[in-house]
Scaffold this active site. Structure first.
Site, PDB file in Angstrom:
ATOM      1  N   HIS A 111       0.829  -1.215   0.000  1.00 39.12           N
ATOM      2  CA  HIS A 111       0.000   0.000   0.000  1.00 39.12           C
ATOM      3  C   HIS A 111       0.861   1.261   0.000  1.00 39.12           C
ATOM      4  O   HIS A 111       0.629   2.184  -0.778  1.00 39.12           O
ATOM      5  CB  HIS A 111      -0.939  -0.014   1.207  1.00 39.12           C
ATOM      6  CG  HIS A 111      -1.824   1.189   1.286  1.00 39.12           C
ATOM      7  ND1 HIS A 111      -1.419   2.392   1.797  1.00 39.12           N
ATOM      8  CD2 HIS A 111      -3.106   1.360   0.886  1.00 39.12           C
ATOM      9  CE1 HIS A 111      -2.418   3.263   1.728  1.00 39.12           C
ATOM     10  NE2 HIS A 111      -3.452   2.654   1.180  1.00 39.12           N
ATOM     11  N   ASP A 112       1.858   1.278   0.877  1.00 37.97           N
ATOM     12  CA  ASP A 112       2.730   2.457   0.982  1.00 37.97           C
ATOM     13  C   ASP A 112       4.052   2.254   0.234  1.00 37.97           C
ATOM     14  O   ASP A 112       4.923   3.115   0.306  1.00 37.97           O
ATOM     15  CB  ASP A 112       3.083   2.726   2.463  1.00 37.97           C
ATOM     16  CG  ASP A 112       1.871   3.112   3.301  1.00 37.97           C
ATOM     17  OD1 ASP A 112       0.763   3.261   2.741  1.00 37.97           O
ATOM     18  OD2 ASP A 112       2.042   3.266   4.532  1.00 37.97           O
TER      19      ASP A 112
END
Ligand code: NAG
Ligand code: NAG
Ligand code: NAG
Ligand code: NAG
Ligand code: NAG
Ligand code: NAG
Ligand code: NAG
Ligand code: NAG
Ligand code: NAG
Ligand code: NAG
Ligand code: NAG
Ligand code: NAG
Length: 473
Positions: A227-228
């Site tokens: 996600h990051d």
């Protein structure tokens, strides 16, 4: 995320945080996937307790592992995924059901995303059922393993802790929006269920005790799930976490199926195709390293377990004949006939639509929670599960027309935190205050999304409003 939002987001992140300016590189959070670690924050709550094994027709254990926001082509270009595909069955026509993340996690366990078009704090009322109701009816054990969730049954919006990658400052590793089951009150407000949403220290304990349940949902943290970070970071995590576990019977035996998939594609302007692998000793040997182009969606994760164990259905997307194909080799072993849609067939619906689908979690096209189609035919052949709390007569057909709550200055009634808390191991219900976002205990750094109005008041205003609209019409 939409590319333009991504750009704005990246600029904001760059402006406000030190870590975003430096690409993060993978570091193992524990000495091995099966060892506990202080980096996970939460203590293990001992070993999970499961009943006797319930044999399925094609497999006895199902483990789904969700990675984040990646286009099919990006995953296909990753050497780690290419490596893994040689050990598994590639499902190359598998789709997320909408955007952004949270509605996909909700759909995969509840059979619908209820119109949700955001990653906001939501909860879903207790009369709405999930796969847990179906599994428990047949005494099939289950767990949700959420990396960096601070304690079992945690209901907070996110959790921020020491940054173990840099050893400096804090980082938000856990988010509720990636924990589909806890969003449902039929899980969060039932202690025995809430406490089966566990963290990775519990995973280590359950693994050591050879007690990994029969149905599992695994959510890595915001760096390990991509996600990051990037697909290469995810690849490093898979090499650290999944590859060794594939070689251990306590995780992957000859009756285990593993579904490694993504929540959604990164790009919104193409259809929502995601790279998905079936791994595990339960995969027939002749399918290893092959591709299956049947059209699948996140509802396939429900329909496949329903077919395998002869479960009821939820009467929602899992019983939608367009969207609920069962993984082909399981369909064959369970005498279920799929719909024949495959490849890039023109009958594949657009599953990149977001925001324009009415539902109780869509604030601008709001309709109440309605009953599923209780006469739907699911893949397990057992009819539709009906909660004793469900008003079966309140169907989509009898629901009022969608209303725009935002235009009326009203918040979504399902965005108020119902206050379920398990910080001391027992359920405590705390009515959220209008002004405070103070956590329940010192351990809980994840602030709750306290919205200014109490749910009862919102519902009353809303019912009045909807009645008013109906009367005007
Ligand atoms: C936490 O993670 C860091 C980075 O990998 C590692 O150096 C450290 O040993 C870990 N701590 C524990 C308790 O495993
Ligand atoms: C692919 O698998 C081989 C054999 O196990 C291994 O040597 C190689 O490092 C793997 N490549 C990646 C990118 O993980
Ligand atoms: C640690 O974090 C502080 C505050 O966020 C920052 O000022 C400092 O430069 C950081 N140190 C390192 C070694 O990154
Ligand atoms: C599966 O594993 C069990 C337990 O190790 C073993 O008894 C059985 O023969 C195996 N079945 C196959 C088809 O390999
Ligand atoms: C969804 O994807 C299709 C291509 O498959 C594209 O034509 C359409 O514009 C996309 N929809 C949105 C809302 O981006
Ligand atoms: C099944 O899903 C398709 C594709 O999203 C949709 O068009 C159709 O209305 C759904 N059917 C029912 C009965 O909800
Ligand atoms: C489900 O419960 C909610 C909250 O009480 C209520 O608003 C809704 O009408 C109910 N729907 C059904 C179908 O029972
Ligand atoms: C629901 O509908 C059935 C048959 O249509 C009817 O007999 C029953 O009274 C209704 N129940 C409620 C609570 O309205
Ligand atoms: C709902 O109302 C808001 C505020 O008036 C408006 O900006 C928005 O376009 C409306 N949305 C829909 C779908 O009607
Ligand atoms: C947890 O807190 C509640 C409310 O303060 C209390 O009634 C209960 O006894 C506590 N349970 C434990 C195990 O401490
Ligand atoms: C641990 O789990 C048991 C039952 O599985 C439960 O009784 C207990 O309250 C839980 N404690 C914590 C801290 O989650
Ligand atoms: C975590 O929750 C807080 C409080 O609701 C919010 O301000 C923050 O943006 C959230 N962070 C993430 C990464 O979700």
């Amino acid at each position: 995320m939409h590319p333009s939002l991504l750009l704005v987001g990246a600029m904001l992140a760059f402006a406000t945080s030190a870590f975003a300016a430096v690409a993060q590189s993978f570091q193992p959070p524990a000495s091995s996937p099966t060892d506990p670690s202080g980096n996970y924050t939460g203590q293990s709550n001992g070993t999970i307790s499961n009943g006797p094994l319930v044999s399925g027709k094609a497999f006895d254990r199902f483990i789904q592992i969700w990675i984040e926001n990646t286009d099919y082509a990006t995953a296909a270009s990753s050497p780690v995924f290419q490596n893994l595909s040689k050990e598994g069955l590639l499902l190359d026509s598998f789709y997320g059901v909408t955007h952004p993340s949270e509605p996909n996690y909700i759909a995969a366990v509840g059979g619908d995303f209820f119109g949700a078009a955001s990653d906001n704090f939501f909860h879903i009322p207790q009369n709405i059922s999930t796969v847990v109701d179906l599994l428990e009816e047949k005494n099939i054990s289950w767990a949700s393993y959420q990396e960096n969730m601070p304690y079992d049954g945690f209901t907070g919006f996110n959790y921020t802790q020491k940054n173990y990658l840099t050893g400096n400052g804090t980082y938000t590793y856990y988010v509720r929006k990636h924990n589909g089951l806890i969003i449902f009150d039929s899980v969060a407000n039932v202690s025995s269920r809430a406490l089966r949403t566990r963290n990775f220290n519990d995973f280590a304990a359950d693994f050591k005790a050879d007690a990994i349940p029969q149905w599992n949902f695994v959510t890595p943290n915001l760096v390990n799930d991509g996600h990051d970070t990037t697909i290469d970071f995810v690849g490093d995590w898979l090499n650290y976490w999944l590859i060794p576990l594939l070689g251990d019977d306590k995780f992957n035996n000859n009756r285990t199926l593993i579904l490694l998939t993504f929540d959604e594609s990164e790009t919104y302007t193409i259809n929502n195709r995601i790279y998905t692998l079936v791994l595990g000793g339960g995969l027939p040997a002749d399918l290893k390293g092959t591709t299956d182009s049947t059209f699948y969606t996140h509802y396939t994760a429900l329909s496949t377990v329903q077919a395998n164990w002869g479960l009821k259905s939820l009467g929602r997307g899992d019983a939608n004949a367009t969207l609920n194909n069962v993984i082909d080799f399981v369909a064959k072993q369970t005498s279920w006939t799929n719909n024949g849609i495959a490849g890039n067939d023109s009958s594949i619906p657009l599953l990149n639509i977001t925001g324009t689908i009415p539902g109780p979690l869509n604030t601008v096209l709001y309709v109440p929670f309605t009953a599923p189609n209780t006469s739907a035919v699911g893949t397990g052949g057992g009819g539709v599960f009906v909660s004793p709390l469900l008003d079966k007569n309140f169907t989509a057909a009898s629901a009022p027309k969608p209303v725009n709550l935002t235009a009326s200055g009203l918040p979504n009634p399902w965005s108020t935190d119902p206050g379920f808390n398990y910080a001391n191991g027992t359920e405590v219900i705390q009515a959220p205050s209008a002004t405070s976002t103070k956590p329940a205990s010192g351990k809980n750094a994840g602030a709750r999304a306290a919205v200014g109005m109490r749910e009862g008041a919102v519902v009353t205003v809303l019912v009045g409003f909807v009645l008013g609209v109906v009367m005007v019409l």
